[in-house]
Design an enzyme around this catalytic site. Structure first.
Site, PDB file in Angstrom:
ATOM      1  N   CYS A   1       0.842  -1.197   0.000  1.00 15.61           N
ATOM      2  CA  CYS A   1       0.000   0.000   0.000  1.00 15.61           C
ATOM      3  C   CYS A   1       0.877   1.247   0.000  1.00 15.61           C
ATOM      4  CB  CYS A   1      -0.909   0.002   1.233  1.00 15.61           C
ATOM      5  SG  CYS A   1      -2.261  -1.198   1.155  1.00 15.61           S
TER       6      CYS A   1
ATOM      7  N   HIS B   1      -1.279  -7.297  -7.117  1.00 12.69           N
ATOM      8  CA  HIS B   1       0.066  -7.111  -7.651  1.00 12.69           C
ATOM      9  C   HIS B   1       0.480  -8.337  -8.447  1.00 12.69           C
ATOM     10  CE1 HIS B   1       1.069  -9.789  -4.322  1.00 12.69           C
ATOM     11  NE2 HIS B   1       2.284  -9.941  -4.830  1.00 12.69           N
TER      12      HIS B   1
END
Length: 347
Positions: free
Chosen positions: A79, A174
């Site tokens: 993040c 991701h």
């Protein structure tokens, strides 16, 4: 720096690793924030050995056994940083970010990178906007071109693992890029088959497979003007979809702008069909097959393979005796049936 379709900003993390931001081409110039964590220089322990029985290269990366494992959302290292919680990405927001893996599978020869698709922890690639997904494609293209230029890289492999069943250790949306210092076994096998086919038929194996699938149509899921998605005739996995461009190119960086647009549209369509298969997010591996950097490049044909080990809504396909011991796959699902189901999911 402006690249095709994106703005790129390069910086460094506190331990010297590269961090690269990718923003839309018309975005304001990014001034990256400093990584204040003061991390020590990484000291990866990587050992490459050749299996004398198969000729395969086996990688030992023992430092990865201590990598971050399923942290709570408020401690996610992918993040954007927040006050009191510095992460791998120092800025307070980002579009797409790429950095050298802190726990790399390859170091010295080769390289391992992490590609964060969005700063939104609760997103998934499936639900990205067309523009955001297209920015990821631009990122893959740029990283492929840069990594392919390295003298210690033989093959560039962008991929995504999604779902705990697959073995994901970070839930943030991701993927990764492995820049192998050798040609991986799967690619060696495919190229051997492609070379044999070229000798016998005088044509490209992958192009002929695509032509056959488009002509027969029974396993085609969806297509547009430059790409086709289909379940392969001899699929190994319970759910397996291949996405091929209609034009033979070696890697993502060789795709034209319209081909990148069409891929983005088709891939999002396929991912949404996959999530609709059992009514919840499907665990999958998305594996880009690009041509090798140097050898047999003319035999390669860029395509993406998406596979899942889920064989039913509540069942997982485990690689047991035949698959693990002999490499002989036995499937519980028929490719034509999977294709028909996925077509109906999107109708």
């Amino acid at each position: 720096m402006t690249i095709r379709g994106a703005r790129r900003t390069d910086t460094k993390l506190s331990d010297g690793r590269d961090l690269i931001y990718y923003d839309p081409a018309d975005a304001a110039v990014r001034v990256p924030l400093e990584d204040t964590r003061g991390l020590p220089a990484p000291k990866p322990q990587v050992d490459l050995r050749i299996d004398p029985l198969t000729g395969d290269t086996i990688t030992y990366a023992t430092h990865r056994n201590t990598r971050t494992y399923l942290p709570p959302a408020d401690q996610c290292p992918l993040c954007a940083s927040k006050p009191g919680n510095p992460t791998e990405i120092p800025d307070h927001d980002y579009n797409v970010a790429v950095f050298e893996n802190r726990f790399p599978s390859f170091a010295g020869p080769g390289r391992a990178e992490v590609v964060c698709f969005t700063s939104d922890h609760d997103q998934s690639f499936t639900n990205l906007s067309q523009g955001q997904a297209r920015l990821v494609v631009e990122t893959w293209a740029d990283r492929t071109a840069e990594l392919s230029a390295r003298p210690d890289v033989e093959h560039v492999f962008p991929f995504e693992n999604r779902g705990r069943e697959i073995g994901v250790t970070l839930s943030h949306p991701h993927g990764q890029i492995y820049a192998y210092p050798f040609l991986p076994p799967r690619m060696r096998t495919l190229l051997d088959r492609a070379r044999e086919h070229q000798t016998v038929a005088g044509s490209n194996l992958f192009a002929d497979i695509l032509a056959t699938e488009r002509r027969q149509g029974t396993r085609v899921i969806a297509e547009n003007s430059t790409w086709t998605a289909f379940v392969p005739e001899a699929a190994r996995w319970p759910v397996e979809v291949h996405l091929y461009p209609h034009r033979q190119v070696a890697d993502i960086s060789e795709l034209s702008g319209p081909e990148r647009d069409d891929f983005t549209q088709l891939y999002l369509d396929v991912l949404r069909r996959l999530d609709g298969l059992y009514g919840d997010p499907l665990p999958y591996i998305a594996a880009w097959h690009q041509a090798p950097v140097r050898v047999d490049r003319e035999l390669g044909y860029l395509h993406l393979e998406v596979l899942s080990i889920r064989r039913a809504a509540d069942k997982i396909k485990y690689l047991a005796g035949s698959e693990s011991g002999m490499g002989a796959f036995i499937s519980d699902t028929r490719p034509e049936d999977v294709a028909e189901t996925l077509r109906k999911v999107g109708s």
